[in-house]
Design an enzyme around this catalytic site. Structure first.
Site, PDB file in Angstrom:
ATOM      1  N   SER A   1       0.852  -1.198   0.000  1.00 48.40           N
ATOM      2  CA  SER A   1       0.000   0.000   0.000  1.00 48.40           C
ATOM      3  C   SER A   1       0.883   1.242   0.000  1.00 48.40           C
ATOM      4  O   SER A   1       1.643   1.481   0.944  1.00 48.40           O
ATOM      5  CB  SER A   1      -0.880   0.009   1.253  1.00 48.40           C
ATOM      6  OG  SER A   1      -1.430   1.302   1.416  1.00 48.40           O
TER       7      SER A   1
ATOM      8  N   HIS B   1      -1.509  -1.415  -4.054  1.00 48.45           N
ATOM      9  CA  HIS B   1      -2.759  -1.010  -3.405  1.00 48.45           C
ATOM     10  C   HIS B   1      -2.768   0.509  -3.229  1.00 48.45           C
ATOM     11  O   HIS B   1      -1.819   1.083  -2.691  1.00 48.45           O
ATOM     12  CB  HIS B   1      -2.838  -1.716  -2.051  1.00 48.45           C
ATOM     13  CG  HIS B   1      -4.117  -1.534  -1.311  1.00 48.45           C
ATOM     14  ND1 HIS B   1      -5.245  -2.290  -1.531  1.00 48.45           N
ATOM     15  CD2 HIS B   1      -4.445  -0.666  -0.319  1.00 48.45           C
ATOM     16  CE1 HIS B   1      -6.203  -1.915  -0.714  1.00 48.45           C
ATOM     17  NE2 HIS B   1      -5.752  -0.916   0.039  1.00 48.45           N
TER      18      HIS B   1
ATOM     19  N   ASP C   1      -4.909   3.686  -1.704  1.00 46.05           N
ATOM     20  CA  ASP C   1      -5.967   4.055  -0.765  1.00 46.05           C
ATOM     21  C   ASP C   1      -6.496   5.446  -1.052  1.00 46.05           C
ATOM     22  O   ASP C   1      -5.760   6.434  -0.924  1.00 46.05           O
ATOM     23  CB  ASP C   1      -5.416   4.004   0.668  1.00 46.05           C
ATOM     24  CG  ASP C   1      -5.153   2.582   1.112  1.00 46.05           C
ATOM     25  OD1 ASP C   1      -6.103   1.785   1.098  1.00 46.05           O
ATOM     26  OD2 ASP C   1      -3.992   2.265   1.442  1.00 46.05           O
TER      27      ASP C   1
ATOM     28  N   MET D   1      -9.114   8.299   0.062  1.00 46.94           N
ATOM     29  CA  MET D   1      -9.894   8.711   1.243  1.00 46.94           C
ATOM     30  C   MET D   1     -10.443  10.117   1.025  1.00 46.94           C
ATOM     31  O   MET D   1      -9.716  10.986   0.529  1.00 46.94           O
ATOM     32  CB  MET D   1      -9.001   8.722   2.481  1.00 46.94           C
ATOM     33  CG  MET D   1      -8.320   7.398   2.762  1.00 46.94           C
ATOM     34  SD  MET D   1      -7.278   7.544   4.221  1.00 46.94           S
ATOM     35  CE  MET D   1      -6.503   5.932   4.244  1.00 46.94           C
TER      36      MET D   1
ATOM     37  N   HIS E   1      -8.639   1.150  -3.599  1.00 48.97           N
ATOM     38  CA  HIS E   1      -9.525   0.954  -2.450  1.00 48.97           C
ATOM     39  C   HIS E   1     -10.217   2.282  -2.165  1.00 48.97           C
ATOM     40  O   HIS E   1      -9.602   3.213  -1.656  1.00 48.97           O
ATOM     41  CB  HIS E   1      -8.663   0.489  -1.264  1.00 48.97           C
ATOM     42  CG  HIS E   1      -9.411   0.294   0.001  1.00 48.97           C
ATOM     43  ND1 HIS E   1      -8.765   0.087   1.205  1.00 48.97           N
ATOM     44  CD2 HIS E   1     -10.744   0.262   0.289  1.00 48.97           C
ATOM     45  CE1 HIS E   1      -9.668  -0.069   2.164  1.00 48.97           C
ATOM     46  NE2 HIS E   1     -10.868   0.046   1.639  1.00 48.97           N
TER      47      HIS E   1
ATOM     48  N   MET F   1     -12.267   4.547  -0.127  1.00 45.07           N
ATOM     49  CA  MET F   1     -12.839   4.823   1.196  1.00 45.07           C
ATOM     50  C   MET F   1     -13.526   6.176   1.092  1.00 45.07           C
ATOM     51  O   MET F   1     -13.109   7.180   1.688  1.00 45.07           O
ATOM     52  CB  MET F   1     -11.724   4.819   2.259  1.00 45.07           C
ATOM     53  CG  MET F   1     -11.256   3.412   2.581  1.00 45.07           C
ATOM     54  SD  MET F   1      -9.693   3.396   3.453  1.00 45.07           S
ATOM     55  CE  MET F   1      -8.575   3.495   2.061  1.00 45.07           C
TER      56      MET F   1
ATOM     57  N   MET G   1     -11.494  -5.427   6.232  1.00 50.10           N
ATOM     58  CA  MET G   1     -10.664  -4.456   6.955  1.00 50.10           C
ATOM     59  C   MET G   1     -10.280  -5.044   8.311  1.00 50.10           C
ATOM     60  O   MET G   1     -11.146  -5.458   9.093  1.00 50.10           O
ATOM     61  CB  MET G   1     -11.423  -3.144   7.182  1.00 50.10           C
ATOM     62  CG  MET G   1     -11.576  -2.239   5.977  1.00 50.10           C
ATOM     63  SD  MET G   1     -10.055  -1.777   5.110  1.00 50.10           S
ATOM     64  CE  MET G   1      -9.046  -1.082   6.406  1.00 50.10           C
TER      65      MET G   1
ATOM     66  N   ASP H   1      -6.730  -6.129   4.919  1.00 49.82           N
ATOM     67  CA  ASP H   1      -6.080  -4.817   4.849  1.00 49.82           C
ATOM     68  C   ASP H   1      -6.027  -4.174   6.234  1.00 49.82           C
ATOM     69  O   ASP H   1      -7.069  -3.868   6.817  1.00 49.82           O
ATOM     70  CB  ASP H   1      -6.890  -3.943   3.877  1.00 49.82           C
ATOM     71  CG  ASP H   1      -6.277  -2.583   3.634  1.00 49.82           C
ATOM     72  OD1 ASP H   1      -5.196  -2.289   4.175  1.00 49.82           O
ATOM     73  OD2 ASP H   1      -6.896  -1.793   2.890  1.00 49.82           O
TER      74      ASP H   1
HETATM   75  C1  DX5 Z   1      -6.171   1.914   5.884  1.00 54.06           C
HETATM   76  C2  DX5 Z   1      -5.848   1.527   4.476  1.00 54.06           C
HETATM   77  C3  DX5 Z   1      -4.742   0.565   4.367  1.00 54.06           C
HETATM   78  C4  DX5 Z   1      -3.434   1.054   4.917  1.00 54.06           C
HETATM   79  C5  DX5 Z   1      -2.806  -0.111   5.625  1.00 54.06           C
HETATM   80  O1  DX5 Z   1      -7.348   2.605   5.946  1.00 54.06           O
HETATM   81  O2  DX5 Z   1      -6.966   0.938   3.827  1.00 54.06           O
HETATM   82  O3  DX5 Z   1      -4.573   0.061   3.041  1.00 54.06           O
HETATM   83  O4  DX5 Z   1      -2.533   1.527   3.951  1.00 54.06           O
HETATM   84  O5  DX5 Z   1      -1.710   0.346   6.303  1.00 54.06           O
HETATM   85  P1  DX5 Z   1      -0.874  -0.569   7.296  1.00 54.06           P
HETATM   86  O6  DX5 Z   1      -0.374  -1.740   6.491  1.00 54.06           O
HETATM   87  O7  DX5 Z   1       0.181   0.341   7.760  1.00 54.06           O
HETATM   88  O8  DX5 Z   1      -1.812  -1.020   8.385  1.00 54.06           O
HETATM   89 ZN    ZN Z   2      -6.573  -0.048   1.813  1.00 60.97          ZN
END
Ligand code: DX5
Ligand code: ZN
Length: 229
Positions: free
Chosen positions: A12, A37, A39, A41, A70, A72, A141, A179
């Protein structure tokens, strides 16, 4: 059933240096990863803001690896087209983020991407029963979404095992992705439970050698597969 499918680590980039994402990707390409990956947000669905469509466009130019986006974000249906056109290969929407999950999943597929649904730690797997036949992957998650570097929540293991059982009961084909808080100490348990895609941010990019970190987790995953019942 499907217990011997390969397990892969999906780094990620949330944990990478945003001013040098190309370097971060080249570092993990050396470990032979197939997925990156990403993310996304929005500061509404989760209490944080990360990256959007322009970053996916830039990543698309920087690598041929599959981009696993992903979302969010609230109203994911408004943005699926833009992320697909930017170069996403896999797009995951949260069950909690839309009343029209079926519509979003089909929208993702119509744009030629693999479609996934994600669930937060407090969302039961049973809420996905009617969408499972239509998805390519389910993302469990194992932290509350919004931030990297959090502790793994063991409830994820039960959900992964339940999904594996449902996949076999309903004869579906989706892959199981996990994740949050994935690191050498948590890899064996999620793999034994049935996880196939392991998203890892901090444990890859906050190390001196990201490729070595990926290879170590892949080795642990390969050992744990043999212990899967
Ligand atoms: C969190 C994200 C993850 C994040 C995981 O909301 O969806 O993908 O990058 O990070 P680590 O591996 O540091 O927990
Ligand atoms: Zn993620």
């Amino acid at each position: 059933m499907q217990s011997n499918h390969p397990v892969e680590v999906a780094p990620s980039i949330l944990a990478a240096d945003f001013s040098a994402l190309g370097d971060a990707i080249r570092a993990v390409e050396r470990a032979g990863v197939k997925l990156i990956h990403v993310d996304v947000m929005d500061g509404h669905f989760v209490p944080n803001i990360s990256v959007g469509v322009p970053v996916v466009e830039s990543l698309r130019k920087a690598t041929r690896l599959l981009l696993d986006v992903h979302l969010m974000i609230e109203n994911p249906e408004q943005y699926v087209g833009a992320f697909a056109e930017a170069g996403a290969n896999m797009i995951t929407a949260h069950q909690e983020a839309t009343p029209h999950l079926n519509r979003v999943v089909h929208q993702i597929r119509e744009h030629g991407c693999r479609a996934g649904v994600a669930i937060n730690p407090a969302t039961p797997v049973s809420t996905l029963t009617d969408i499972l036949p239509d998805v390519d992957h389910v993302l469990v998650m194992s932290v509350n979404p919004g931030f990297g570097g959090q502790h793994f929540l063991p409830i994820a293991n039960e959900k992964i095992a339940q999904l594996r059982e449902m996949r076999s009961r309903y004869t579906c084909n989706f892959r199981i992705e996990v994740d949050g808080g994935i690191a050498p100490d948590t890899v064996p348990q999620v793999v034994r439970a049935g996880a196939q895609i392991l998203v890892a941010g901090t444990s890859v990019f906050h190390t001196p050698d990201p490729a070595a970190a990926v290879l170590e987790m892949q080795r642990l995953a390969a050992d744990a597969i043999l212990e899967r019942v």
